[in-house]
Scaffold this motif. Structure first.
Motif, short mmCIF file in Angstrom:
data_model
loop_
_atom_site.label_atom_id
_atom_site.label_comp_id
_atom_site.label_asym_id
_atom_site.label_seq_id
_atom_site.Cartn_x
_atom_site.Cartn_y
_atom_site.Cartn_z
N PRO A 1 0.71 -1.34 -0.09
CA PRO A 1 -0.04 0.11 0.09
C PRO A 1 0.72 1.20 -0.09
N PHE A 2 1.70 1.50 0.83
CA PHE A 2 2.48 2.92 0.84
C PHE A 2 3.83 2.56 -0.09
N MET A 3 4.44 1.28 0.14
CA MET A 3 5.75 1.40 -0.77
C MET A 3 5.52 0.98 -2.17
N GLY A 4 4.30 0.89 -2.81
CA GLY A 4 4.23 0.45 -4.01
C GLY A 4 4.71 1.49 -4.98
N THR A 5 4.80 2.62 -4.81
CA THR A 5 5.11 3.57 -5.75
C THR A 5 6.80 3.39 -5.67
N ILE A 6 7.51 3.36 -4.62
CA ILE A 6 9.06 3.07 -4.60
C ILE A 6 9.23 1.75 -5.01
N VAL A 7 8.41 0.62 -4.86
CA VAL A 7 8.70 -0.59 -5.60
C VAL A 7 8.68 -0.70 -7.13
N VAL A 8 7.71 0.04 -7.59
CA VAL A 8 7.41 0.11 -9.15
C VAL A 8 8.74 1.03 -9.59
N ASN A 9 8.97 2.02 -9.04
CA ASN A 9 9.84 2.80 -9.64
C ASN A 9 11.30 2.30 -9.76
N LEU A 10 11.74 1.53 -8.49
CA LEU A 10 12.80 0.84 -8.46
C LEU A 10 12.86 -0.17 -9.44
N TYR B 1 12.26 9.11 1.87
CA TYR B 1 11.42 8.76 0.78
C TYR B 1 12.05 9.31 -0.53
N ILE B 2 12.35 10.33 -0.42
CA ILE B 2 13.05 11.19 -1.73
C ILE B 2 14.44 10.29 -1.77
N CYS B 3 15.28 10.57 -0.91
CA CYS B 3 16.53 10.01 -1.13
C CYS B 3 16.61 8.36 -1.59
N LEU B 4 15.58 7.65 -0.85
CA LEU B 4 15.71 6.08 -1.30
C LEU B 4 15.20 6.02 -2.83
N SER B 5 14.30 6.93 -3.20
CA SER B 5 13.65 6.83 -4.49
C SER B 5 14.70 7.41 -5.56
N VAL B 6 15.61 8.46 -5.29
CA VAL B 6 16.41 9.03 -6.39
C VAL B 6 17.62 8.17 -6.26
N VAL B 7 18.35 7.94 -5.07
CA VAL B 7 19.55 7.15 -5.02
C VAL B 7 19.45 5.64 -5.35
N GLY B 8 18.29 5.10 -4.92
CA GLY B 8 17.95 3.59 -5.25
C GLY B 8 17.61 3.57 -6.44
N GLY B 9 17.01 4.40 -7.38
CA GLY B 9 16.79 4.58 -8.69
C GLY B 9 17.90 4.43 -9.60
N TRP B 10 18.95 5.31 -9.15
CA TRP B 10 20.07 5.38 -9.87
C TRP B 10 20.90 3.77 -9.69
N LEU B 11 20.75 3.82 -8.38
CA LEU B 11 21.74 2.26 -8.37
C LEU B 11 20.66 1.07 -9.05
N ALA B 12 19.53 0.87 -9.00
CA ALA B 12 18.86 0.02 -9.82
C ALA B 12 18.94 0.17 -11.17
N ALA B 13 19.18 1.36 -11.72
CA ALA B 13 19.42 1.55 -13.20
C ALA B 13 20.72 0.96 -13.43
N LEU C 1 3.23 13.04 -5.45
CA LEU C 1 2.09 13.02 -4.42
C LEU C 1 2.35 12.25 -3.35
N ASP C 2 2.97 11.18 -3.01
CA ASP C 2 3.42 10.71 -1.99
C ASP C 2 4.21 11.54 -1.18
N ASN C 3 5.17 12.38 -1.73
CA ASN C 3 5.71 13.18 -0.96
C ASN C 3 4.97 14.46 -0.32
N VAL C 4 4.16 14.94 -1.26
CA VAL C 4 3.38 16.12 -0.79
C VAL C 4 2.53 15.63 0.44
N LYS C 5 1.95 14.48 0.30
CA LYS C 5 1.32 13.92 1.49
C LYS C 5 1.90 13.81 2.90
#
Length: 130
Positions: A29-38, A98-110, A81-85
């Protein structure tokens, strides 16, 4: 390149990616956005480097999987939207994480996807050379 074939491929794979994103959102439910983006960062890195370096793929398939599937699977708007909430709920530390995990995690995942794509491509190439 046949434009109709490309559009159908994007629509087909986009529908699959969007549905899969929905189901992952239900499962996490809350982590779905991070999961799909990574996962999306990994997949796009993997597919791009596998195809660019080792295989020729039809443009309709590349567009379908990249623009259609990964494009509809990942969600920058959901990330924002998750960040605004979180900020509206005065959860500054959680929002920053959340921002750090998404950005740094996304870079590392790529980067991991790129590395795995190159590795798999080299292994497939070695199999062809035998």
């Amino acid at each position: 390149m046949n434009q109709a074939k490309c559009l159908l491929s994007i629509a087909f794979f986009g529908a699959i990616g969007g549905c899969l994103r929905y189901f992952i959102g239900i499962a996490f439910p809350f982590m779905g956005t991070i999961v799909v983006n990574l996962l999306g960062c990994f997949l796009l890195g993997f597919l791009t480097f596998l195809w660019l370096n080792f295989h020729t793929v039809a443009s309709w398939l590349s567009l379908g999987l990249g623009t259609g599937f990964v494009g509809s699977f990942t969600t920058f708007s959901g990330f924002c939207l998750d960040n605004v909430k979180l900020l509206l709920a005065h959860q500054m530390f959680t929002a920053a994480g959340y921002i750090c995990l998404s950005v740094v995690g996304g870079w590392l995942a790529a980067k991991l996807g790129m590395t795995v794509g190159i590795y798999v491509g080299q292994r497939l190439q070695l199999g062809k050379d035998r």
